[in-house]
Design a protein around this motif. Structure first.
Motif, PDB file in Angstrom:
ATOM      1  N   LEU A 109       0.924  -1.346   0.197  1.00  0.00           N
ATOM      2  CA  LEU A 109       0.155  -0.021  -0.147  1.00  0.00           C
ATOM      3  C   LEU A 109       0.785   1.095   0.176  1.00  0.00           C
ATOM      4  O   LEU A 109       0.601   2.340  -0.902  1.00  0.00           O
ATOM      5  N   CYS A 110       1.999   1.080   0.924  1.00  0.00           N
ATOM      6  CA  CYS A 110       2.569   2.539   1.217  1.00  0.00           C
ATOM      7  C   CYS A 110       3.625   2.630  -0.348  1.00  0.00           C
ATOM      8  O   CYS A 110       3.819   3.938  -0.739  1.00  0.00           O
ATOM      9  N   VAL A 111       4.087   1.690  -0.828  1.00  0.00           N
ATOM     10  CA  VAL A 111       4.929   1.614  -2.079  1.00  0.00           C
ATOM     11  C   VAL A 111       3.902   2.209  -3.253  1.00  0.00           C
ATOM     12  O   VAL A 111       4.280   3.114  -4.260  1.00  0.00           O
ATOM     13  N   ILE A 112       2.767   1.545  -3.271  1.00  0.00           N
ATOM     14  CA  ILE A 112       1.791   2.016  -4.371  1.00  0.00           C
ATOM     15  C   ILE A 112       1.372   3.586  -4.268  1.00  0.00           C
ATOM     16  O   ILE A 112       1.460   4.355  -5.132  1.00  0.00           O
ATOM     17  N   ASP A 113       1.111   3.806  -2.763  1.00  0.00           N
ATOM     18  CA  ASP A 113       1.133   5.226  -2.721  1.00  0.00           C
ATOM     19  C   ASP A 113       2.069   6.222  -3.216  1.00  0.00           C
ATOM     20  O   ASP A 113       1.787   7.400  -3.974  1.00  0.00           O
ATOM     21  N   TYR A 114       3.337   5.796  -2.878  1.00  0.00           N
ATOM     22  CA  TYR A 114       4.609   6.432  -3.445  1.00  0.00           C
ATOM     23  C   TYR A 114       4.707   6.652  -5.046  1.00  0.00           C
ATOM     24  O   TYR A 114       4.757   7.769  -5.511  1.00  0.00           O
ATOM     25  N   LEU A 115       4.279   5.604  -5.667  1.00  0.00           N
ATOM     26  CA  LEU A 115       4.132   5.434  -7.135  1.00  0.00           C
ATOM     27  C   LEU A 115       3.019   6.414  -7.525  1.00  0.00           C
ATOM     28  O   LEU A 115       3.315   7.384  -8.688  1.00  0.00           O
TER      29      LEU A 115
END
Length: 348
Positions: A316-322
């Motif tokens: 979730l956090c990596v997708i949010d960053y992307l």
């Protein structure tokens, strides 16, 4: 680069009819990577990763009742877990199931008292019984505040390992450790969890992540976790840290005995710019190694068949960053759905 279904018409002289399908841009430029990903399968894979953290099957959802204190909902539990709590008091009953209109609710008995200490001690006695019976595992001796929201006063304090047994909101901090290369590419530090971890052993993780315990502010916790998990000095953390928002989710966990727990989580996300020469180091034994992923590595990790997956909530956090950094085209079907589902749980 895979484009959308329909290329934009090079001729602008003819207006599309009102019944035409939506036209996607044929050129999606991103100044950081040289292109913007326009891949419907990638967005579907991202939605799959987000939904892994938002799984409450309908047959379980139908059995969920509220956990209330003073008439206010502070948690969610299945009926079977509610019965377990009611049956696990060491002496005087602590939990009781009452009627509230047409619905049942789990609450505390009147004999528990109304002070924070009285409620904490009574609930703790039940949770220790469940620990002694082997039902609650991974006891931390770390307290979480139970409240109606992050900024509200605690109603009581709960052992971290017992929090899912009340379906209470839990909070954490997740940090994207970022570094710029000489050619301007932004890469992300990734940690590999120790093989001895009780949860998700050996899986990839963010450089730093941790629960938000009672008695610490968010930044105090960020500094502590950066030191403990990656050996990042406070001076580097304070220089490079930037709050980036939050994601939230609700997921069910099967603990056996035909009982399921509901984990409700809000993760505060941070971006931490680190010097290119800095090397994270293993400090507390919870991590085996650190390495870097470029944007393409992060995108590749979204695939359902990816052989070295991340701990589910880290996705979730990596997708949010992307998304925040423009690596996914907003013209792709599913983009807005993805954006919304990153905050599927209560975010209060």
């Amino acid at each position: 680069m895979v484009q959308g279904h329909h290329q934009a018409n090079s001729s602008l002289s003819a207006c599309p009819s009102p019944t035409s399908l939506r036209v996607f841009s044929s050129s999606n430029y991103n100044s950081k990577t040289g292109e913007m990903v326009s891949d419907e399968q990638l967005v579907r894979d991202m939605l799959h990763r987000v939904r892994e953290c938002n799984r409450i099957p309908e047959h379980i959802r139908e059995t969920v009742i509220d956990f209330t204190i003073d008439g206010v909902r502070v948690g969610k539990v299945t009926k079977k877990v509610a019965n377990l709590l009611c049956e696990s008091s060491p002496s005087d009953p602590v939990f009781v199931i009452n009627k509230s209109g047409d619905h049942e609710v789990l609450t505390l008995t009147d004999t528990v008292g109304s002070t924070v200490d009285a409620r904490t001690n009574s609930v703790m006695s039940v949770m220790k019984n469940l620990k002694d019976e082997g039902i609650i595992t991974g006891w931390r001796d770390e307290l979480y505040p139970l409240a109606t929201g992050f900024y509200d006063e605690p109603i009581l304090f709960v052992e971290r390992a017992a929090a899912p047994f009340l379906g209470m909101l839990q909070y954490g901090v997740h940090i994207n450790g970022l570094v710029k290369t000489e050619n301007g590419e932004e890469r992300m530090w990734i940690a590999r969890r120790s093989a001895t971890k009780s949860q998700y052993p050996g899986m990839t993780d963010q450089i730093v992540a941790g629960g938000q315990p009672a008695g610490l502010g968010l930044m105090e916790n960020v500094l502590k976790e950066c030191q403990e998990e990656a050996g990042i000095p406070d001076v580097l953390t304070l220089k490079g840290i930037k709050p980036a928002g939050a994601v939230s989710y609700e997921v069910v966990e099967d603990i056996g005995w035909e009982k399921s727990l509901i984990t409700r989580m809000v993760l505060f996300t941070y971006d931490l710019q680190l010097p290119s020469e800095f090397q994270p180091k293993v400090v507390d034994g919870e991590v085996e190694e650190f390495f870097q992923w470029g944007v393409n590595d992060q995108l590749a990790a979204m695939a359902k068949e990816f052989q070295d997956p991340m701990k589910p909530n880290c996705y979730l956090c990596v997708i949010d960053y992307l998304l925040r950094n423009g690596h996914i085209s907003p013209e792709m079907p599913g983009y807005l759905e993805l954006l919304g589902e990153l905050r599927s749980g209560d975010c209060v």
